[in-house]
Design a protein around this motif. Structure first.
Motif, PDB file in Angstrom:
ATOM      1  N   TYR A   1      -5.492  43.317  18.249  1.00 24.36           N
ATOM      2  CA  TYR A   1      -5.888  44.342  17.293  1.00 24.36           C
ATOM      3  C   TYR A   1      -7.399  44.511  17.281  1.00 24.36           C
ATOM      4  O   TYR A   1      -8.156  43.590  17.572  1.00 24.36           O
ATOM      5  CB  TYR A   1      -5.362  43.967  15.900  1.00 24.36           C
ATOM      6  CG  TYR A   1      -3.857  43.848  15.880  1.00 24.36           C
ATOM      7  CD1 TYR A   1      -3.062  44.950  15.633  1.00 24.36           C
ATOM      8  CD2 TYR A   1      -3.238  42.626  16.161  1.00 24.36           C
ATOM      9  CE1 TYR A   1      -1.682  44.851  15.637  1.00 24.36           C
ATOM     10  CE2 TYR A   1      -1.854  42.519  16.168  1.00 24.36           C
ATOM     11  CZ  TYR A   1      -1.079  43.636  15.904  1.00 24.36           C
ATOM     12  OH  TYR A   1       0.291  43.536  15.931  1.00 24.36           O
TER      13      TYR A   1
ATOM     14  N   SER B   1      -4.424  48.096  13.744  1.00 27.32           N
ATOM     15  CA  SER B   1      -4.786  49.021  14.828  1.00 27.32           C
ATOM     16  C   SER B   1      -4.671  48.328  16.181  1.00 27.32           C
ATOM     17  O   SER B   1      -5.629  47.738  16.685  1.00 27.32           O
ATOM     18  CB  SER B   1      -6.191  49.594  14.639  1.00 27.32           C
ATOM     19  OG  SER B   1      -6.481  50.537  15.635  1.00 27.32           O
ATOM     20  N   LYS B   2      -3.480  48.432  16.783  1.00 20.81           N
ATOM     21  CA  LYS B   2      -3.239  47.789  18.066  1.00 20.81           C
ATOM     22  C   LYS B   2      -4.202  48.332  19.125  1.00 20.81           C
ATOM     23  O   LYS B   2      -4.397  49.529  19.260  1.00 20.81           O
ATOM     24  CB  LYS B   2      -1.807  48.041  18.524  1.00 20.81           C
ATOM     25  CG  LYS B   2      -0.750  47.372  17.659  1.00 20.81           C
ATOM     26  CD  LYS B   2       0.640  47.702  18.158  1.00 20.81           C
ATOM     27  CE  LYS B   2       1.705  47.099  17.251  1.00 20.81           C
ATOM     28  NZ  LYS B   2       3.074  47.456  17.704  1.00 20.81           N
TER      29      LYS B   2
ATOM     30  N   GLU C   1      -5.358  41.811  10.329  1.00 24.98           N
ATOM     31  CA  GLU C   1      -5.726  42.642  11.464  1.00 24.98           C
ATOM     32  C   GLU C   1      -4.798  43.852  11.579  1.00 24.98           C
ATOM     33  O   GLU C   1      -3.612  43.776  11.254  1.00 24.98           O
ATOM     34  CB  GLU C   1      -5.679  41.827  12.755  1.00 24.98           C
ATOM     35  CG  GLU C   1      -6.698  40.699  12.777  1.00 24.98           C
ATOM     36  CD  GLU C   1      -6.639  39.865  14.041  1.00 24.98           C
ATOM     37  OE1 GLU C   1      -6.025  40.329  15.038  1.00 24.98           O
ATOM     38  OE2 GLU C   1      -7.187  38.749  14.050  1.00 24.98           O
TER      39      GLU C   1
ATOM     40  N   ARG D   1      -1.568  38.457  12.854  1.00 26.76           N
ATOM     41  CA  ARG D   1      -2.407  39.358  12.080  1.00 26.76           C
ATOM     42  C   ARG D   1      -3.151  38.704  10.919  1.00 26.76           C
ATOM     43  O   ARG D   1      -4.191  39.192  10.500  1.00 26.76           O
ATOM     44  CB  ARG D   1      -1.555  40.506  11.515  1.00 26.76           C
ATOM     45  CG  ARG D   1      -0.951  41.401  12.565  1.00 26.76           C
ATOM     46  CD  ARG D   1      -0.543  42.711  11.936  1.00 26.76           C
ATOM     47  NE  ARG D   1       0.133  43.589  12.850  1.00 26.76           N
ATOM     48  CZ  ARG D   1       0.330  44.877  12.634  1.00 26.76           C
ATOM     49  NH1 ARG D   1      -0.089  45.423  11.509  1.00 26.76           N
ATOM     50  NH2 ARG D   1       0.951  45.634  13.510  1.00 26.76           N
TER      51      ARG D   1
END
Length: 228
Positions: free
Chosen positions: A27, A218-219, A216, A167
């Protein structure tokens, strides 16, 4: 029988493909917040950083450049306290001073991880835990004795990060912050010894020790090896 075996094999491969894809995910951004404590060093406290500890809260937003480097925008609000009567040294006037203030700080920091921080992708030797060093530049605003002041601040320090999962991150960070003005503790303590201060020379510092939780999003790339 052979046809059924082939279909079963294809289904198994199809089921495993998403797992492989997830192993490649990372991310670009990280957002979160934290709570901690502050310390003060200045004319009202020259030796013990945590003589009069106070509190801080932080909001943070990171851009994750790669497993070693990240760039953080942070906003702090916190308290600072000092009392010169607790010092062994005395001022020429033999007076004592104390102050309490709330500060607001907006800053930009660069972080360097000692290890490749992340999960999965074993060929990149990613680690779920990493210590790091950090430094940057901030603008701090505070009010003392009815007067409002602002000054640039140079924060630098160390920290550690731990990935709970892909994440979710836990962090602990200690920063020392040099304030480029001698009025953090108020006008009365801006020059108590008769030594004129300047932009680069003064005695006011404060610290933050903050525990953070961040998430985290937004790939960077979900199904390919391309990295932005």
């Amino acid at each position: 029988m052979k046809r059924r075996s082939l279909i079963s094999l294809l289904l198994l491969i199809a089921a495993l493909l998403p797992i492989g894809a997830r192993a490649q995910e990372d991310y670009r951004f990280d957002i979160g917040g934290g709570l901690g404590m502050t310390g003060y060093l200045g004319d009202a406290n020259t030796s013990n950083l945590y003589q009069n500890p106070s509190w801080d809260m932080e909001l943070l937003f990171r851009y994750i450049a790669n497993p070693r480097w990240a760039f953080k925008t942070n906003f702090y609000v916190g308290g600072l306290r000092g009392d010169s009567s607790q010092m062994t040294n005395v001022f020429p006037s033999d007076e004592t001073y104390k102050f309490t203030t709330t500060f607001y700080e907006l800053g930009e920091m660069a972080e360097f991880n000692f290890f490749n921080y992340g999960m999965g992708e074993y060929y990149r030797k990613l680690k779920r835990f990493s210590p790091y060093i950090t430094a940057g530049l901030s603008l701090t605003l505070w009010t003392t004795s009815g007067h409002t002041y602002a000054g640039f601040t140079l924060p630098f320090g160390v920290g550690a990060k731990f990935k709970v999962n892909r994440r979710l991150n836990l962090g602990l960070e200690f920063l020392m912050k040099k304030v480029f003005t001698d009025k953090l503790d108020g006008e009365m303590l801006s020059d108590p010894m008769g030594i004129k201060s300047s932009f680069a020379k003064n005695t006011d510092w404060y610290s933050t020790l903050t525990f953070t939780i961040s998430y985290e999003f937004s790939k960077r790339c979900a199904v390919c090896n391309y990295k932005e």
